[in-house]
Write a protein that holds these residues in place. Structure first.
Motif, short mmCIF file in Angstrom:
data_model
loop_
_atom_site.label_atom_id
_atom_site.label_comp_id
_atom_site.label_asym_id
_atom_site.label_seq_id
_atom_site.Cartn_x
_atom_site.Cartn_y
_atom_site.Cartn_z
N TYR A 275 0.89 -1.19 -0.07
CA TYR A 275 -0.10 -0.32 -0.02
C TYR A 275 0.86 1.31 -0.07
CZ TYR A 275 -2.65 3.82 2.27
OH TYR A 275 -3.33 5.19 2.40
N PHE A 276 0.47 2.26 -0.93
CA PHE A 276 1.33 3.48 -1.07
C PHE A 276 0.23 4.58 -0.83
CE2 PHE A 276 4.11 0.64 -3.07
CZ PHE A 276 5.47 1.00 -2.56
N PRO A 277 0.41 5.44 0.04
CA PRO A 277 -0.63 6.76 0.29
C PRO A 277 -0.25 7.43 -1.18
CG PRO A 277 1.30 6.88 1.73
CD PRO A 277 1.39 5.58 1.35
N GLY A 278 -1.17 8.08 -1.49
CA GLY A 278 -1.18 8.98 -2.70
C GLY A 278 -1.71 8.27 -4.14
N ASN A 279 -1.99 9.23 -4.87
CA ASN A 279 -2.65 8.88 -6.10
C ASN A 279 -1.53 8.80 -7.26
OD1 ASN A 279 -5.08 8.02 -5.44
ND2 ASN A 279 -5.83 10.24 -5.86
N TYR A 280 -1.46 7.85 -8.05
CA TYR A 280 -0.44 7.85 -9.31
C TYR A 280 -0.86 7.49 -10.35
CZ TYR A 280 3.15 7.41 -5.35
OH TYR A 280 3.65 7.55 -4.09
N ARG A 281 -0.49 8.09 -11.29
CA ARG A 281 -1.11 7.59 -12.79
C ARG A 281 -0.70 6.08 -12.96
NH1 ARG A 281 2.86 11.06 -15.48
NH2 ARG A 281 2.72 9.23 -16.98
N SER A 282 -1.54 5.45 -13.61
CA SER A 282 -1.34 3.81 -13.96
C SER A 282 0.09 3.54 -14.30
CB SER A 282 -2.24 3.32 -14.98
OG SER A 282 -2.17 2.12 -15.21
N GLU A 283 0.53 4.30 -15.16
CA GLU A 283 1.99 3.80 -15.56
C GLU A 283 2.97 4.14 -14.35
OE1 GLU A 283 -0.07 6.00 -17.22
OE2 GLU A 283 -0.27 5.17 -19.11
N GLU A 284 2.83 5.06 -13.63
CA GLU A 284 3.85 5.38 -12.37
C GLU A 284 3.54 4.26 -11.36
OE1 GLU A 284 3.78 10.31 -12.29
OE2 GLU A 284 2.09 9.25 -11.48
N ALA A 285 2.36 3.83 -11.16
CA ALA A 285 2.14 2.87 -10.12
C ALA A 285 2.68 1.46 -10.57
CB ALA A 285 0.55 2.54 -9.92
N GLU A 286 2.55 1.19 -12.13
CA GLU A 286 3.27 0.08 -12.38
C GLU A 286 4.71 0.07 -12.34
OE1 GLU A 286 1.78 -2.98 -13.79
OE2 GLU A 286 -0.42 -2.20 -13.48
N VAL A 287 5.27 1.04 -12.52
CA VAL A 287 6.89 1.36 -12.39
C VAL A 287 7.25 1.05 -11.14
CG1 VAL A 287 8.63 2.90 -12.48
CG2 VAL A 287 7.08 2.69 -14.49
N ILE A 288 6.41 1.57 -10.19
CA ILE A 288 6.86 1.49 -8.54
C ILE A 288 6.73 0.23 -8.37
CG2 ILE A 288 6.01 1.92 -6.34
CD1 ILE A 288 5.15 4.76 -7.15
N GLY A 289 5.70 -0.72 -8.90
CA GLY A 289 5.46 -2.14 -8.46
C GLY A 289 6.44 -3.12 -9.14
N LEU A 290 6.84 -2.51 -10.35
CA LEU A 290 8.10 -3.59 -10.97
C LEU A 290 9.29 -3.21 -10.15
CD1 LEU A 290 9.23 -4.92 -13.16
CD2 LEU A 290 9.71 -2.83 -14.50
N ASN A 291 9.45 -1.96 -9.48
CA ASN A 291 10.85 -1.86 -9.00
C ASN A 291 10.47 -2.88 -7.50
OD1 ASN A 291 13.22 -0.32 -8.20
ND2 ASN A 291 12.18 0.70 -6.65
N GLU A 292 9.65 -2.46 -6.85
CA GLU A 292 9.37 -3.30 -5.80
C GLU A 292 9.54 -4.79 -6.08
OE1 GLU A 292 8.88 -2.08 -2.62
OE2 GLU A 292 9.19 -0.04 -3.12
N ALA A 293 8.87 -5.24 -7.03
CA ALA A 293 8.90 -6.56 -7.39
C ALA A 293 10.14 -7.07 -7.48
CB ALA A 293 7.81 -7.06 -8.59
N LEU A 294 11.12 -6.45 -8.47
CA LEU A 294 12.42 -6.93 -8.55
C LEU A 294 13.28 -6.92 -7.40
CD1 LEU A 294 12.94 -5.06 -12.15
CD2 LEU A 294 12.43 -7.39 -11.78
N SER A 295 12.97 -5.88 -6.56
CA SER A 295 13.61 -5.92 -5.19
C SER A 295 13.35 -7.30 -4.48
CB SER A 295 13.46 -4.68 -4.60
OG SER A 295 13.86 -3.62 -4.95
N TRP A 296 11.98 -7.48 -4.42
CA TRP A 296 11.60 -8.49 -3.58
C TRP A 296 11.95 -9.88 -3.97
CZ3 TRP A 296 6.57 -11.47 -4.95
CH2 TRP A 296 6.16 -12.39 -3.94
N ILE A 297 12.13 -10.10 -5.67
CA ILE A 297 12.42 -11.54 -6.06
C ILE A 297 14.02 -11.70 -5.74
CG2 ILE A 297 10.56 -11.85 -7.47
CD1 ILE A 297 12.34 -10.94 -9.85
#
Length: 88
Positions: free
Chosen positions: A39-61
């Motif tokens: 969960y992240f506070p704040g509204n992001y554009r779809s593309e921004e949210a997906e990039v954040i998700g990709l970054n978080e996912a790559l760190s996670w794996i």
């Protein structure tokens, strides 16, 4: 174990000004291995949210010690940008 597949998706909840990320890791037969939500506070554009998700996912794996990972996302702008960076 062979290749694993990581699915990433983001959702925006404008009424409560928040963004959520979901990640699922499956084995080479499609069976669920592990999942994660953020969960992240704040509204992001779809593309921004997906990039954040990709970054978080790559760190996670990386922290899970996984390699030979196929990543799947549904925001083509992000997918195309990553594919362009990989091939150039």
């Amino acid at each position: 174990m062979g290749r694993v597949k990581l699915n990433i998706d983001a959702g925006q909840f404008t009424d409560v000004m928040s963004t959520c990320l979901g990640m699922v890791l499956r084995d080479d037969t499609g069976c669920f291995l592990i999942g994660r939500t953020l969960y992240f506070p704040g509204n992001y554009r779809s593309e921004e949210a997906e990039v954040i998700g990709l970054n978080e996912a790559l760190s996670w794996i990386k922290n899970l010690g996984k390699d030979n990972v196929e990543v799947e996302m549904d925001t083509m702008v992000v997918v195309d940008a990553v594919n362009t960076m990989i091939t150039t």
